[in-house]
Design a protein around this motif. Structure first.
Motif, PDB file in Angstrom:
ATOM      1  N   THR A  32       0.864  -1.180   0.000  1.00 16.75           N
ATOM      2  CA  THR A  32       0.000   0.000   0.000  1.00 16.75           C
ATOM      3  C   THR A  32       0.894   1.221   0.000  1.00 16.75           C
ATOM      4  O   THR A  32       1.788   1.338   0.825  1.00 16.75           O
ATOM      5  CB  THR A  32      -0.909   0.024   1.251  1.00 16.75           C
ATOM      6  OG1 THR A  32      -1.661  -1.181   1.297  1.00 16.75           O
ATOM      7  CG2 THR A  32      -1.863   1.200   1.187  1.00 16.75           C
ATOM      8  N   SER A  33       0.658   2.126  -0.921  1.00 15.32           N
ATOM      9  CA  SER A  33       1.475   3.326  -1.006  1.00 15.32           C
ATOM     10  C   SER A  33       0.602   4.558  -0.804  1.00 15.32           C
ATOM     11  O   SER A  33      -0.495   4.653  -1.353  1.00 15.32           O
ATOM     12  CB  SER A  33       2.167   3.402  -2.371  1.00 15.32           C
ATOM     13  OG  SER A  33       2.955   4.577  -2.460  1.00 15.32           O
ATOM     14  N   TYR A  34       1.063   5.476   0.026  1.00 19.23           N
ATOM     15  CA  TYR A  34       0.331   6.718   0.251  1.00 19.23           C
ATOM     16  C   TYR A  34       1.292   7.753   0.809  1.00 19.23           C
ATOM     17  O   TYR A  34       2.420   7.440   1.177  1.00 19.23           O
ATOM     18  CB  TYR A  34      -0.848   6.498   1.205  1.00 19.23           C
ATOM     19  CG  TYR A  34      -0.453   6.256   2.641  1.00 19.23           C
ATOM     20  CD1 TYR A  34      -0.542   7.270   3.589  1.00 19.23           C
ATOM     21  CD2 TYR A  34       0.010   5.010   3.065  1.00 19.23           C
ATOM     22  CE1 TYR A  34      -0.175   7.061   4.906  1.00 19.23           C
ATOM     23  CE2 TYR A  34       0.372   4.784   4.369  1.00 19.23           C
ATOM     24  CZ  TYR A  34       0.272   5.814   5.290  1.00 19.23           C
ATOM     25  OH  TYR A  34       0.636   5.593   6.592  1.00 19.23           O
ATOM     26  N   ASN A  35       0.851   8.989   0.874  1.00 18.67           N
ATOM     27  CA  ASN A  35       1.651  10.060   1.459  1.00 18.67           C
ATOM     28  C   ASN A  35       1.075  10.450   2.807  1.00 18.67           C
ATOM     29  O   ASN A  35      -0.151  10.391   3.019  1.00 18.67           O
ATOM     30  CB  ASN A  35       1.692  11.284   0.542  1.00 18.67           C
ATOM     31  CG  ASN A  35       2.703  11.122  -0.577  1.00 18.67           C
ATOM     32  OD1 ASN A  35       3.141  10.024  -0.858  1.00 18.67           O
ATOM     33  ND2 ASN A  35       3.076  12.212  -1.210  1.00 18.67           N
ATOM     34  N   ILE A  53       7.907  -1.322   6.786  1.00 15.25           N
ATOM     35  CA  ILE A  53       7.441  -0.060   6.222  1.00 15.25           C
ATOM     36  C   ILE A  53       8.592   0.637   5.509  1.00 15.25           C
ATOM     37  O   ILE A  53       9.688   0.771   6.065  1.00 15.25           O
ATOM     38  CB  ILE A  53       6.865   0.855   7.317  1.00 15.25           C
ATOM     39  CG1 ILE A  53       5.694   0.162   8.007  1.00 15.25           C
ATOM     40  CG2 ILE A  53       6.434   2.193   6.743  1.00 15.25           C
ATOM     41  CD1 ILE A  53       5.028   0.996   9.070  1.00 15.25           C
ATOM     42  N   LEU A  54       8.335   1.069   4.286  1.00 11.45           N
ATOM     43  CA  LEU A  54       9.326   1.785   3.502  1.00 11.45           C
ATOM     44  C   LEU A  54       8.926   3.259   3.438  1.00 11.45           C
ATOM     45  O   LEU A  54       7.856   3.596   2.932  1.00 11.45           O
ATOM     46  CB  LEU A  54       9.401   1.204   2.083  1.00 11.45           C
ATOM     47  CG  LEU A  54      10.379   1.867   1.109  1.00 11.45           C
ATOM     48  CD1 LEU A  54      11.816   1.705   1.602  1.00 11.45           C
ATOM     49  CD2 LEU A  54      10.216   1.274  -0.285  1.00 11.45           C
ATOM     50  N   GLY A  57      12.451   5.518   0.881  1.00 15.17           N
ATOM     51  CA  GLY A  57      13.646   4.731   0.616  1.00 15.17           C
ATOM     52  C   GLY A  57      14.275   4.070   1.823  1.00 15.17           C
ATOM     53  O   GLY A  57      15.236   3.308   1.674  1.00 15.17           O
ATOM     54  N   THR A  58      13.762   4.314   3.021  1.00 18.57           N
ATOM     55  CA  THR A  58      14.306   3.711   4.241  1.00 18.57           C
ATOM     56  C   THR A  58      13.329   2.691   4.801  1.00 18.57           C
ATOM     57  O   THR A  58      12.142   2.990   4.983  1.00 18.57           O
ATOM     58  CB  THR A  58      14.583   4.783   5.312  1.00 18.57           C
ATOM     59  OG1 THR A  58      15.519   5.731   4.805  1.00 18.57           O
ATOM     60  CG2 THR A  58      15.151   4.148   6.580  1.00 18.57           C
ATOM     61  N   TYR A  59      13.808   1.464   5.079  1.00 15.24           N
ATOM     62  CA  TYR A  59      12.968   0.415   5.637  1.00 15.24           C
ATOM     63  C   TYR A  59      12.968   0.475   7.169  1.00 15.24           C
ATOM     64  O   TYR A  59      14.002   0.660   7.800  1.00 15.24           O
ATOM     65  CB  TYR A  59      13.457  -0.964   5.209  1.00 15.24           C
ATOM     66  CG  TYR A  59      12.922  -1.413   3.864  1.00 15.24           C
ATOM     67  CD1 TYR A  59      11.607  -1.845   3.717  1.00 15.24           C
ATOM     68  CD2 TYR A  59      13.753  -1.412   2.751  1.00 15.24           C
ATOM     69  CE1 TYR A  59      11.121  -2.253   2.495  1.00 15.24           C
ATOM     70  CE2 TYR A  59      13.278  -1.823   1.516  1.00 15.24           C
ATOM     71  CZ  TYR A  59      11.956  -2.248   1.392  1.00 15.24           C
ATOM     72  OH  TYR A  59      11.479  -2.648   0.181  1.00 15.24           O
ATOM     73  N   ASN A  75       6.286   9.869   1.473  1.00 10.24           N
ATOM     74  CA  ASN A  75       5.737   8.682   0.831  1.00 10.24           C
ATOM     75  C   ASN A  75       5.996   7.453   1.687  1.00 10.24           C
ATOM     76  O   ASN A  75       7.116   7.204   2.123  1.00 10.24           O
ATOM     77  CB  ASN A  75       6.346   8.479  -0.555  1.00 10.24           C
ATOM     78  CG  ASN A  75       5.757   7.257  -1.259  1.00 10.24           C
ATOM     79  OD1 ASN A  75       6.369   6.212  -1.325  1.00 10.24           O
ATOM     80  ND2 ASN A  75       4.542   7.407  -1.739  1.00 10.24           N
ATOM     81  N   ILE A  76       4.932   6.679   1.939  1.00  7.17           N
ATOM     82  CA  ILE A  76       5.022   5.473   2.758  1.00  7.17           C
ATOM     83  C   ILE A  76       4.493   4.285   1.968  1.00  7.17           C
ATOM     84  O   ILE A  76       3.442   4.349   1.360  1.00  7.17           O
ATOM     85  CB  ILE A  76       4.211   5.614   4.068  1.00  7.17           C
ATOM     86  CG1 ILE A  76       4.839   6.676   4.973  1.00  7.17           C
ATOM     87  CG2 ILE A  76       4.143   4.276   4.808  1.00  7.17           C
ATOM     88  CD1 ILE A  76       4.140   6.827   6.300  1.00  7.17           C
ATOM     89  N   GLN A  77       5.252   3.192   1.992  1.00  7.17           N
ATOM     90  CA  GLN A  77       4.793   1.920   1.452  1.00  7.17           C
ATOM     91  C   GLN A  77       4.842   0.898   2.568  1.00  7.17           C
ATOM     92  O   GLN A  77       5.796   0.853   3.330  1.00  7.17           O
ATOM     93  CB  GLN A  77       5.673   1.468   0.286  1.00  7.17           C
ATOM     94  CG  GLN A  77       5.557   2.370  -0.938  1.00  7.17           C
ATOM     95  CD  GLN A  77       6.475   1.921  -2.051  1.00  7.17           C
ATOM     96  OE1 GLN A  77       7.605   1.529  -1.815  1.00  7.17           O
ATOM     97  NE2 GLN A  77       5.978   1.973  -3.273  1.00  7.17           N
ATOM     98  N   ARG A  78       3.794   0.059   2.669  1.00 13.32           N
ATOM     99  CA  ARG A  78       3.705  -0.883   3.779  1.00 13.32           C
ATOM    100  C   ARG A  78       3.641  -2.316   3.262  1.00 13.32           C
ATOM    101  O   ARG A  78       2.933  -2.602   2.307  1.00 13.32           O
ATOM    102  CB  ARG A  78       2.459  -0.609   4.628  1.00 13.32           C
ATOM    103  CG  ARG A  78       2.445   0.766   5.269  1.00 13.32           C
ATOM    104  CD  ARG A  78       1.083   1.077   5.839  1.00 13.32           C
ATOM    105  NE  ARG A  78       0.075   1.062   4.778  1.00 13.32           N
ATOM    106  CZ  ARG A  78      -1.208   1.313   4.990  1.00 13.32           C
ATOM    107  NH1 ARG A  78      -1.626   1.587   6.194  1.00 13.32           N
ATOM    108  NH2 ARG A  78      -2.072   1.288   4.001  1.00 13.32           N
ATOM    109  N   ILE A  79       4.352  -3.205   3.907  1.00 11.98           N
ATOM    110  CA  ILE A  79       4.294  -4.624   3.594  1.00 11.98           C
ATOM    111  C   ILE A  79       4.096  -5.365   4.912  1.00 11.98           C
ATOM    112  O   ILE A  79       4.918  -5.263   5.813  1.00 11.98           O
ATOM    113  CB  ILE A  79       5.586  -5.113   2.917  1.00 11.98           C
ATOM    114  CG1 ILE A  79       5.893  -4.270   1.665  1.00 11.98           C
ATOM    115  CG2 ILE A  79       5.461  -6.588   2.560  1.00 11.98           C
ATOM    116  CD1 ILE A  79       7.245  -4.566   1.069  1.00 11.98           C
ATOM    117  N   VAL A  80       3.009  -6.107   5.033  1.00 15.17           N
ATOM    118  CA  VAL A  80       2.771  -6.837   6.271  1.00 15.17           C
ATOM    119  C   VAL A  80       3.684  -8.045   6.328  1.00 15.17           C
ATOM    120  O   VAL A  80       3.840  -8.778   5.355  1.00 15.17           O
ATOM    121  CB  VAL A  80       1.300  -7.287   6.367  1.00 15.17           C
ATOM    122  CG1 VAL A  80       1.069  -8.120   7.621  1.00 15.17           C
ATOM    123  CG2 VAL A  80       0.391  -6.080   6.376  1.00 15.17           C
TER     124      VAL A  80
END
Length: 270
Positions: A32-35, A53-54, A57-59, A75-80
């Motif tokens: 999921t990507s969002y700001n 959580i990315l 560019g930082t995990y 910008n945030i990208q999430r991976i469960v």
């Protein structure tokens, strides 16, 4: 990152509470990507589960004991992770434009280690419940709770020093989690780790936010609630399985902690 800058941001900067939100995502939500909010920063609190959580560019691996500060419009990208459900809360707050140059850390992102602090999580839950009331008084109370949470975070950050790092509380907690069903006491735990009982209690309260007695009781009550919901064991058998040899004492403690007797809790759950 200098922890003193974090302390200055949360103690000196004129931060104002905006809102608090909660969200649940599952292993099916692969990405999921969002700001983040355009004009507000946030503190991300994990409640249950783990997520990778990315952020720009930082995990970060986000689980209990860790808070992530995020600045506006990141910008945030999430991976469960681990095929679990991930529940989290975000407290949003603002810093006046004229103060941002003085506190550049506000626009950044970073992790804050607070360990698994029950007091902090209880304050967060209180803020969430209070904010949902949606009245002028509850919003005023929410702002006060927000400041209390910041104060608690700062206290926890300050405690992450060399003296307390030497006291490996996580090992003690693991021992308690593995042995609470054996009718152990705080004195037994202190003896196991060769620590004077009052010193153990002091360190535990500073690092975890509750006394070792309260933590031990919570472990036993949570396990007993699970057994009451999922097993056909008698109340006496459940009491013994969670470390209470006295059935009546177990019932008193259970009612004090939950507001219901074990029997009424089981009927209510069914």
């Amino acid at each position: 990152m200098d922890m003193q800058d974090v302390i200055d941001l949360y103690t000196m900067a004129p931060l104002t509470f905006v809102d608090v939100i909660t969200e649940k995502i599952t292993s099916e939500t692969l990405l999921t990507s969002y700001n983040t909010m355009r004009d507000a920063g946030g503190l991300i609190f994990p409640v249950t589960g783990t997520a990778k959580i990315l952020i720009d560019g930082t995990y970060y691996v986000l689980d209990k004991g860790k808070i992530i500060h995020v600045g506006p419009n990141l910008n945030i990208q999430r991976i469960v992770a681990n095929n679990t459900k991930f529940n989290y809360a975000v407290i949003h707050f603002k810093l006046p434009d004229e103060s941002i140059a003085e506190y550049p850390l506000y626009n950044s992102h970073f992790a804050i280690e607070v360990e698994d602090n029950m007091k902090l999580m209880n304050m967060l839950q209180q803020l969430i419940q209070n904010y949902l009331i949606r009245s002028n008084l509850s919003f005023l109370q929410s702002k006060a709770l927000f400041l209390n949470i910041l104060e608690e975070i700062i206290l926890l950050v300050k405690m992450m020093d060399y003296q307390y790092k030497k006291k490996n509380i996580s090992v003690i907690m693991e021992y308690m989690q593995e042995n609470f069903a054996k009718n152990i006491t705080v004195l037994d735990i202190a003896s196991q780790f060769n620590i004077e009982r009052r010193k153990l209690t002091y360190i535990f309260e500073k690092r975890i936010g509750v006394s070792p007695t309260a933590y031990l009781t919570d472990l036993r009550i949570q396990k007993s609630k699970l057994l009451l919901r999922t097993s056909g064991l008698s109340i006496k058998e459940i009491a013994e399985r969670v470390g209470y040899m006295d059935y009546f004492y177990f019932s008193r403690v259970f009612k004090k902690e939950t507001g219901l007797s074990p029997t009424h809790f089981r009927k209510h759950m069914n």
